[in-house]
Design a protein around this motif. Structure first.
Motif, PDB file in Angstrom:
ATOM      1  N   ALA A  68      -2.052  12.814  -9.772  1.00 21.20           N
ATOM      2  CA  ALA A  68      -1.680  14.142  -9.277  1.00 21.20           C
ATOM      3  C   ALA A  68      -0.178  14.401  -9.347  1.00 21.20           C
ATOM      4  CB  ALA A  68      -2.163  14.315  -7.842  1.00 21.20           C
ATOM      5  N   ARG A  69       0.641  13.349  -9.435  1.00 22.45           N
ATOM      6  CA  ARG A  69       2.100  13.523  -9.382  1.00 22.45           C
ATOM      7  C   ARG A  69       2.843  12.677 -10.410  1.00 22.45           C
ATOM      8  NH1 ARG A  69       4.497  15.612  -4.798  1.00 22.45           N
ATOM      9  NH2 ARG A  69       6.171  15.895  -6.289  1.00 22.45           N
ATOM     10  N   LEU A  70       2.317  12.546 -11.614  1.00 25.48           N
ATOM     11  CA  LEU A  70       2.986  11.760 -12.645  1.00 25.48           C
ATOM     12  C   LEU A  70       4.392  12.274 -12.942  1.00 25.48           C
ATOM     13  CD1 LEU A  70       0.174  10.935 -15.203  1.00 25.48           C
ATOM     14  CD2 LEU A  70       1.519   9.320 -13.874  1.00 25.48           C
ATOM     15  N   ASP A  71       4.579  13.585 -12.847  1.00 26.55           N
ATOM     16  CA  ASP A  71       5.899  14.162 -13.117  1.00 26.55           C
ATOM     17  C   ASP A  71       6.946  13.639 -12.139  1.00 26.55           C
ATOM     18  OD1 ASP A  71       4.486  15.545 -11.098  1.00 26.55           O
ATOM     19  OD2 ASP A  71       5.750  17.311 -11.342  1.00 26.55           O
ATOM     20  N   HIS A  72       6.544  13.446 -10.901  1.00 23.95           N
ATOM     21  CA  HIS A  72       7.438  12.933  -9.858  1.00 23.95           C
ATOM     22  C   HIS A  72       7.905  11.517 -10.209  1.00 23.95           C
ATOM     23  CE1 HIS A  72       9.043  13.248  -5.790  1.00 23.95           C
ATOM     24  NE2 HIS A  72       8.544  12.051  -5.495  1.00 23.95           N
ATOM     25  N   LEU A  73       7.022  10.732 -10.782  1.00 25.82           N
ATOM     26  CA  LEU A  73       7.362   9.370 -11.183  1.00 25.82           C
ATOM     27  C   LEU A  73       8.190   9.350 -12.464  1.00 25.82           C
ATOM     28  CD1 LEU A  73       3.976   7.598 -10.396  1.00 25.82           C
ATOM     29  CD2 LEU A  73       6.084   7.552  -9.044  1.00 25.82           C
ATOM     30  N   HIS A  97       1.126 -12.530  -8.874  1.00 24.99           N
ATOM     31  CA  HIS A  97       0.178 -13.155  -7.941  1.00 24.99           C
ATOM     32  C   HIS A  97      -0.401 -12.204  -6.883  1.00 24.99           C
ATOM     33  CE1 HIS A  97       1.634 -16.908  -9.619  1.00 24.99           C
ATOM     34  NE2 HIS A  97       2.865 -16.559  -9.315  1.00 24.99           N
ATOM     35  N   PRO A  98      -1.075 -11.129  -7.296  1.00 25.82           N
ATOM     36  CA  PRO A  98      -1.663 -10.229  -6.292  1.00 25.82           C
ATOM     37  C   PRO A  98      -2.940 -10.820  -5.700  1.00 25.82           C
ATOM     38  CG  PRO A  98      -2.334  -9.545  -8.461  1.00 25.82           C
ATOM     39  CD  PRO A  98      -1.373 -10.701  -8.660  1.00 25.82           C
ATOM     40  N   ARG A  99      -3.308 -10.304  -4.533  1.00 28.89           N
ATOM     41  CA  ARG A  99      -4.577 -10.658  -3.896  1.00 28.89           C
ATOM     42  C   ARG A  99      -5.340  -9.369  -3.634  1.00 28.89           C
ATOM     43  NH1 ARG A  99      -1.571 -14.463   0.058  1.00 28.89           N
ATOM     44  NH2 ARG A  99      -1.467 -16.360  -1.171  1.00 28.89           N
ATOM     45  N   GLY A 100      -6.448  -9.200  -4.292  1.00 29.87           N
ATOM     46  CA  GLY A 100      -7.217  -7.972  -4.123  1.00 29.87           C
ATOM     47  C   GLY A 100      -6.413  -6.768  -4.588  1.00 29.87           C
ATOM     48  N   PHE A 101      -6.520  -5.663  -3.825  1.00 31.16           N
ATOM     49  CA  PHE A 101      -5.714  -4.490  -4.162  1.00 31.16           C
ATOM     50  C   PHE A 101      -4.259  -4.779  -3.803  1.00 31.16           C
ATOM     51  CE2 PHE A 101      -3.342  -0.730  -3.079  1.00 31.16           C
ATOM     52  CZ  PHE A 101      -3.560   0.070  -4.184  1.00 31.16           C
ATOM     53  N   SER A 102      -3.364  -4.387  -4.698  1.00 29.93           N
ATOM     54  CA  SER A 102      -1.939  -4.562  -4.441  1.00 29.93           C
ATOM     55  C   SER A 102      -1.156  -3.564  -5.272  1.00 29.93           C
ATOM     56  CB  SER A 102      -1.512  -5.990  -4.791  1.00 29.93           C
ATOM     57  OG  SER A 102      -0.153  -6.187  -4.499  1.00 29.93           O
ATOM     58  N   LEU A 103      -0.192  -2.924  -4.642  1.00 32.37           N
ATOM     59  CA  LEU A 103       0.738  -2.034  -5.317  1.00 32.37           C
ATOM     60  C   LEU A 103       2.084  -2.746  -5.318  1.00 32.37           C
ATOM     61  CD1 LEU A 103       1.455   0.846  -6.425  1.00 32.37           C
ATOM     62  CD2 LEU A 103       2.057   1.424  -4.075  1.00 32.37           C
ATOM     63  N   VAL A 104       2.613  -3.000  -6.517  1.00 33.03           N
ATOM     64  CA  VAL A 104       3.883  -3.714  -6.651  1.00 33.03           C
ATOM     65  C   VAL A 104       4.868  -2.801  -7.366  1.00 33.03           C
ATOM     66  CG1 VAL A 104       5.036  -5.783  -7.504  1.00 33.03           C
ATOM     67  CG2 VAL A 104       2.643  -5.906  -6.798  1.00 33.03           C
ATOM     68  N   ILE A 105       6.021  -2.574  -6.724  1.00 32.26           N
ATOM     69  CA  ILE A 105       7.055  -1.705  -7.282  1.00 32.26           C
ATOM     70  C   ILE A 105       8.247  -2.575  -7.645  1.00 32.26           C
ATOM     71  CG2 ILE A 105       8.530   0.291  -6.888  1.00 32.26           C
ATOM     72  CD1 ILE A 105       6.487   1.173  -4.722  1.00 32.26           C
ATOM     73  N   LEU A 106       8.653  -2.486  -8.909  1.00 33.42           N
ATOM     74  CA  LEU A 106       9.801  -3.243  -9.396  1.00 33.42           C
ATOM     75  C   LEU A 106      10.904  -2.282  -9.799  1.00 33.42           C
ATOM     76  CD1 LEU A 106       6.992  -4.691 -10.670  1.00 33.42           C
ATOM     77  CD2 LEU A 106       8.703  -6.401 -11.165  1.00 33.42           C
ATOM     78  N   ASP A 107      12.134  -2.762  -9.800  1.00 35.73           N
ATOM     79  CA  ASP A 107      13.250  -1.946 -10.264  1.00 35.73           C
ATOM     80  C   ASP A 107      13.542  -2.296 -11.714  1.00 35.73           C
ATOM     81  OD1 ASP A 107      15.181   0.013 -10.135  1.00 35.73           O
ATOM     82  OD2 ASP A 107      16.427  -0.994  -8.647  1.00 35.73           O
ATOM     83  N   LYS A 108      14.467  -1.579 -12.316  1.00 38.52           N
ATOM     84  CA  LYS A 108      14.799  -1.785 -13.718  1.00 38.52           C
ATOM     85  C   LYS A 108      15.372  -3.166 -13.999  1.00 38.52           C
ATOM     86  CE  LYS A 108      15.571   2.975 -15.126  1.00 38.52           C
ATOM     87  NZ  LYS A 108      16.548   3.924 -15.699  1.00 38.52           N
ATOM     88  N   ASP A 109      15.874  -3.837 -12.977  1.00 33.78           N
ATOM     89  CA  ASP A 109      16.409  -5.185 -13.167  1.00 33.78           C
ATOM     90  C   ASP A 109      15.312  -6.247 -13.138  1.00 33.78           C
ATOM     91  OD1 ASP A 109      15.771  -5.187 -10.475  1.00 33.78           O
ATOM     92  OD2 ASP A 109      17.782  -5.678  -9.780  1.00 33.78           O
ATOM     93  N   GLY A 110      14.052  -5.824 -12.999  1.00 35.68           N
ATOM     94  CA  GLY A 110      12.921  -6.740 -13.021  1.00 35.68           C
ATOM     95  C   GLY A 110      12.591  -7.358 -11.676  1.00 35.68           C
ATOM     96  N   GLN A 111      13.326  -7.005 -10.633  1.00 36.15           N
ATOM     97  CA  GLN A 111      13.098  -7.568  -9.301  1.00 36.15           C
ATOM     98  C   GLN A 111      12.003  -6.796  -8.564  1.00 36.15           C
ATOM     99  OE1 GLN A 111      14.792 -10.360  -8.060  1.00 36.15           O
ATOM    100  NE2 GLN A 111      15.394 -10.428 -10.215  1.00 36.15           N
ATOM    101  N   GLY A 126       8.311   7.512  -4.445  1.00 36.87           N
ATOM    102  CA  GLY A 126       9.562   8.124  -4.898  1.00 36.87           C
ATOM    103  C   GLY A 126      10.700   7.937  -3.909  1.00 36.87           C
ATOM    104  N   ARG A 127      10.407   8.107  -2.637  1.00 36.63           N
ATOM    105  CA  ARG A 127      11.444   7.913  -1.607  1.00 36.63           C
ATOM    106  C   ARG A 127      11.935   6.472  -1.586  1.00 36.63           C
ATOM    107  NH1 ARG A 127       8.898  11.360   3.387  1.00 36.63           N
ATOM    108  NH2 ARG A 127       9.445  13.412   2.594  1.00 36.63           N
ATOM    109  N   ASP A 130      14.141   5.898  -4.587  1.00 37.86           N
ATOM    110  CA  ASP A 130      15.441   6.561  -4.425  1.00 37.86           C
ATOM    111  C   ASP A 130      16.401   5.769  -3.542  1.00 37.86           C
ATOM    112  OD1 ASP A 130      14.663   8.585  -6.105  1.00 37.86           O
ATOM    113  OD2 ASP A 130      14.214  10.013  -4.511  1.00 37.86           O
ATOM    114  N   LYS A 131      15.893   4.805  -2.792  1.00 39.25           N
ATOM    115  CA  LYS A 131      16.744   3.961  -1.955  1.00 39.25           C
ATOM    116  C   LYS A 131      17.224   2.707  -2.687  1.00 39.25           C
ATOM    117  CE  LYS A 131      14.574   5.485   2.313  1.00 39.25           C
ATOM    118  NZ  LYS A 131      13.721   5.077   3.443  1.00 39.25           N
ATOM    119  N   PHE A 132      16.652   2.419  -3.861  1.00 36.92           N
ATOM    120  CA  PHE A 132      17.066   1.243  -4.621  1.00 36.92           C
ATOM    121  C   PHE A 132      18.515   1.425  -5.077  1.00 36.92           C
ATOM    122  CE2 PHE A 132      12.506   0.487  -6.467  1.00 36.92           C
ATOM    123  CZ  PHE A 132      12.033   0.222  -5.196  1.00 36.92           C
ATOM    124  N   PRO A 133      19.330   0.383  -5.046  1.00 38.17           N
ATOM    125  CA  PRO A 133      20.728   0.501  -5.483  1.00 38.17           C
ATOM    126  C   PRO A 133      20.893   1.028  -6.913  1.00 38.17           C
ATOM    127  CG  PRO A 133      20.407  -1.569  -4.334  1.00 38.17           C
ATOM    128  CD  PRO A 133      19.043  -0.948  -4.498  1.00 38.17           C
TER     129      PRO A 133
END
Length: 147
Positions: A68-73, A97-111, A126-127, A130-133
């Protein structure tokens, strides 16, 4: 991965958008098979959605919210990657190494910046981004007066 291969892969991303939303030119979800985190280093922010099956209600809900919000991403250089097959573990599944359902957000530095065990609204994603350095630095480059 070589830059030419990355460009070739990126050329197919618009075709991965959900059928109901043809106006989206952003980062349609792609399967994790054959992907590595290294190929997104410094170019995109991977948001990886794991589940043990595509029928997992949390996975279905998360993907509906993302669709519903791909543009936001897209504004945040996000690529959405899905992995719903623990029987054939992808490189990303072996790394994160996820367990079951998992949402993992990484930054451009791979962290890995965030791990969530439940679906998250795209606005919240998105919020958080926006807080990532690195994202703050990008925003300052776009609008230097925002210092």
């Amino acid at each position: 991965m070589k830059p030419l291969q990355i460009l070739a892969l990126a050329a197919f991303l618009p075709f991965a958008a959900p059928a109901g939303d043809l106006s989206v030119t952003g980062p349609g979800p792609v399967e994790a098979e054959g992907l590595t985190l290294a190929q997104f280093l410094w170019t995109q922010r991977p948001v990886v959605v794991f589940a043990d099956t595509p029928a997992d209600p949390n996975f279905v809900r998360q993907m509906q919210m993302i669709a519903a919000r791909l543009d936001h991403l897209a504004e945040r250089d996000v690529i959405v990657i899905t992995d719903t097959d623990p029987a054939e573990p992808s490189e990303l599944r072996r790394t994160l190494h996820p367990r079951g359902f998992s949402l993992v957000i990484l930054d451009k530095d791979g962290q890995v910046k965030l791990r969530k065990p439940l679906p998250w609204d795209v606005r919240e994603i998105g919020r958080a981004i926006d807080k990532f350095p690195l994202r703050r630095d990008e925003l300052l480059e776009i609008n230097p007066a925002g210092r």
